[in-house]
Scaffold this motif. Structure first.
Motif, PDB file in Angstrom:
ATOM      1  N   THR A  18     -43.279  23.138   1.793  1.00  0.00           N
ATOM      2  CA  THR A  18     -42.633  21.877   2.143  1.00  0.00           C
ATOM      3  C   THR A  18     -42.249  21.899   3.622  1.00  0.00           C
ATOM      4  OG1 THR A  18     -41.737  21.735  -0.090  1.00  0.00           O
ATOM      5  CG2 THR A  18     -40.742  20.311   1.565  1.00  0.00           C
ATOM      6  N   ALA A  19     -42.736  20.932   4.364  1.00  0.00           N
ATOM      7  CA  ALA A  19     -42.420  20.859   5.791  1.00  0.00           C
ATOM      8  C   ALA A  19     -40.970  20.437   6.005  1.00  0.00           C
ATOM      9  CB  ALA A  19     -43.345  19.854   6.469  1.00  0.00           C
ATOM     10  N   PRO A  20     -40.354  20.885   7.102  1.00  0.00           N
ATOM     11  CA  PRO A  20     -39.002  20.431   7.413  1.00  0.00           C
ATOM     12  C   PRO A  20     -38.985  18.928   7.717  1.00  0.00           C
ATOM     13  CG  PRO A  20     -39.701  22.191   8.908  1.00  0.00           C
ATOM     14  CD  PRO A  20     -40.855  21.843   8.061  1.00  0.00           C
ATOM     15  N   THR A  21     -37.817  18.329   7.611  1.00  0.00           N
ATOM     16  CA  THR A  21     -37.644  16.912   7.908  1.00  0.00           C
ATOM     17  C   THR A  21     -36.869  16.784   9.209  1.00  0.00           C
ATOM     18  OG1 THR A  21     -37.568  16.412   5.560  1.00  0.00           O
ATOM     19  CG2 THR A  21     -36.701  14.747   7.037  1.00  0.00           C
ATOM     20  N   THR A  22     -37.361  15.943  10.112  1.00  0.00           N
ATOM     21  CA  THR A  22     -36.656  15.698  11.374  1.00  0.00           C
ATOM     22  C   THR A  22     -36.237  14.242  11.433  1.00  0.00           C
ATOM     23  OG1 THR A  22     -37.952  17.389  12.507  1.00  0.00           O
ATOM     24  CG2 THR A  22     -36.825  15.790  13.889  1.00  0.00           C
ATOM     25  N   THR A  23     -34.969  14.016  11.729  1.00  0.00           N
ATOM     26  CA  THR A  23     -34.441  12.663  11.898  1.00  0.00           C
ATOM     27  C   THR A  23     -33.889  12.524  13.313  1.00  0.00           C
ATOM     28  OG1 THR A  23     -32.298  13.346  11.021  1.00  0.00           O
ATOM     29  CG2 THR A  23     -33.849  12.389   9.453  1.00  0.00           C
ATOM     30  N   SER A  24     -33.717  11.285  13.751  1.00  0.00           N
ATOM     31  CA  SER A  24     -33.193  11.048  15.098  1.00  0.00           C
ATOM     32  C   SER A  24     -32.161   9.923  15.066  1.00  0.00           C
ATOM     33  CB  SER A  24     -34.323  10.677  16.058  1.00  0.00           C
ATOM     34  OG  SER A  24     -34.778   9.373  15.788  1.00  0.00           O
ATOM     35  N   ASN A  25     -31.494   9.736  16.187  1.00  0.00           N
ATOM     36  CA  ASN A  25     -30.509   8.670  16.319  1.00  0.00           C
ATOM     37  C   ASN A  25     -31.124   7.400  16.917  1.00  0.00           C
ATOM     38  OD1 ASN A  25     -30.899   9.769  18.894  1.00  0.00           O
ATOM     39  ND2 ASN A  25     -28.818   9.319  19.538  1.00  0.00           N
ATOM     40  N   ILE A  26     -32.435   7.313  16.976  1.00  0.00           N
ATOM     41  CA  ILE A  26     -33.119   6.160  17.555  1.00  0.00           C
ATOM     42  C   ILE A  26     -33.003   4.953  16.615  1.00  0.00           C
ATOM     43  CG2 ILE A  26     -35.371   5.275  18.244  1.00  0.00           C
ATOM     44  CD1 ILE A  26     -35.275   7.419  20.036  1.00  0.00           C
ATOM     45  N   THR A  27     -32.777   3.799  17.195  1.00  0.00           N
ATOM     46  CA  THR A  27     -32.748   2.548  16.425  1.00  0.00           C
ATOM     47  C   THR A  27     -33.928   1.682  16.865  1.00  0.00           C
ATOM     48  OG1 THR A  27     -31.342   1.474  18.052  1.00  0.00           O
ATOM     49  CG2 THR A  27     -30.241   2.633  16.241  1.00  0.00           C
ATOM     50  N   ASP A  28     -34.129   0.577  16.207  1.00  0.00           N
ATOM     51  CA  ASP A  28     -35.223  -0.342  16.555  1.00  0.00           C
ATOM     52  C   ASP A  28     -34.809  -1.358  17.607  1.00  0.00           C
ATOM     53  OD1 ASP A  28     -36.969   0.862  14.812  1.00  0.00           O
ATOM     54  OD2 ASP A  28     -36.481  -0.458  13.147  1.00  0.00           O
ATOM     55  N   GLU A  29     -33.836  -1.026  18.425  1.00  0.00           N
ATOM     56  CA  GLU A  29     -33.348  -1.931  19.464  1.00  0.00           C
ATOM     57  C   GLU A  29     -33.938  -1.545  20.819  1.00  0.00           C
ATOM     58  OE1 GLU A  29     -29.163  -1.381  19.368  1.00  0.00           O
ATOM     59  OE2 GLU A  29     -28.975  -2.015  17.292  1.00  0.00           O
ATOM     60  N   TRP A  30     -34.051  -2.535  21.710  1.00  0.00           N
ATOM     61  CA  TRP A  30     -34.486  -2.271  23.076  1.00  0.00           C
ATOM     62  C   TRP A  30     -33.330  -1.667  23.859  1.00  0.00           C
ATOM     63  CZ3 TRP A  30     -39.221  -2.515  25.151  1.00  0.00           C
ATOM     64  CH2 TRP A  30     -40.208  -3.179  24.420  1.00  0.00           C
ATOM     65  N   HIS A  31     -33.653  -0.730  24.740  1.00  0.00           N
ATOM     66  CA  HIS A  31     -32.648  -0.116  25.601  1.00  0.00           C
ATOM     67  C   HIS A  31     -33.064  -0.338  27.055  1.00  0.00           C
ATOM     68  CE1 HIS A  31     -30.694   2.034  22.297  1.00  0.00           C
ATOM     69  NE2 HIS A  31     -31.918   2.231  21.814  1.00  0.00           N
ATOM     70  N   ASN A  32     -32.129  -0.782  27.876  1.00  0.00           N
ATOM     71  CA  ASN A  32     -32.446  -0.977  29.292  1.00  0.00           C
ATOM     72  C   ASN A  32     -31.640  -0.020  30.176  1.00  0.00           C
ATOM     73  OD1 ASN A  32     -29.946  -2.089  29.082  1.00  0.00           O
ATOM     74  ND2 ASN A  32     -30.505  -4.119  29.830  1.00  0.00           N
ATOM     75  N   ALA A  33     -31.156   1.065  29.570  1.00  0.00           N
ATOM     76  CA  ALA A  33     -30.430   2.101  30.302  1.00  0.00           C
ATOM     77  C   ALA A  33     -30.775   3.455  29.673  1.00  0.00           C
ATOM     78  CB  ALA A  33     -28.930   1.854  30.229  1.00  0.00           C
ATOM     79  N   SER A  34     -30.471   4.504  30.393  1.00  0.00           N
ATOM     80  CA  SER A  34     -30.732   5.847  29.864  1.00  0.00           C
ATOM     81  C   SER A  34     -29.878   6.117  28.637  1.00  0.00           C
ATOM     82  CB  SER A  34     -30.415   6.896  30.927  1.00  0.00           C
ATOM     83  OG  SER A  34     -31.265   6.742  32.028  1.00  0.00           O
ATOM     84  N   PHE A  35     -30.431   6.870  27.722  1.00  0.00           N
ATOM     85  CA  PHE A  35     -29.670   7.281  26.545  1.00  0.00           C
ATOM     86  C   PHE A  35     -30.200   8.621  26.060  1.00  0.00           C
ATOM     87  CE2 PHE A  35     -33.252   4.941  24.975  1.00  0.00           C
ATOM     88  CZ  PHE A  35     -33.633   5.593  23.820  1.00  0.00           C
ATOM     89  N   THR A  36     -29.425   9.301  25.272  1.00  0.00           N
ATOM     90  CA  THR A  36     -29.794  10.619  24.770  1.00  0.00           C
ATOM     91  C   THR A  36     -30.362  10.496  23.365  1.00  0.00           C
ATOM     92  OG1 THR A  36     -28.051  11.646  26.072  1.00  0.00           O
ATOM     93  CG2 THR A  36     -28.919  12.927  24.223  1.00  0.00           C
ATOM     94  N   VAL A  37     -31.507  11.119  23.142  1.00  0.00           N
ATOM     95  CA  VAL A  37     -32.112  11.160  21.812  1.00  0.00           C
ATOM     96  C   VAL A  37     -31.682  12.459  21.157  1.00  0.00           C
ATOM     97  CG1 VAL A  37     -34.260  11.245  20.509  1.00  0.00           C
ATOM     98  CG2 VAL A  37     -34.086   9.805  22.550  1.00  0.00           C
TER      99      VAL A  37
END
Length: 51
Positions: A18-37
């Motif tokens: 079973t492969a590990p699962t990776t999740t992120s804090n990314i949303t389906d919104e547009w970003h017009n500034a820097s942000f941390t993933v």
């Protein structure tokens, strides 16, 4: 023969298929500034060292 005789050993090996699962804090919104993933990896059987 030099007397280097040893009895046979049997070991059970379990393979995690079973492969590990990776999740992120990314949303389906547009970003017009820097942000941390942030990535979070989980694996209930073998654990995860890094992602």
């Amino acid at each position: 023969m030099a007397g280097n005789v040893e009895e046979e050993h049997v070991e059970e090996v379990k393979i995690d298929l079973t492969a590990p699962t990776t999740t992120s804090n990314i949303t389906d919104e547009w970003h017009n500034a820097s942000f941390t993933v942030e990535l979070t990896a989980t694996d209930d059987k073998s654990s995860v060292e890094s992602t």
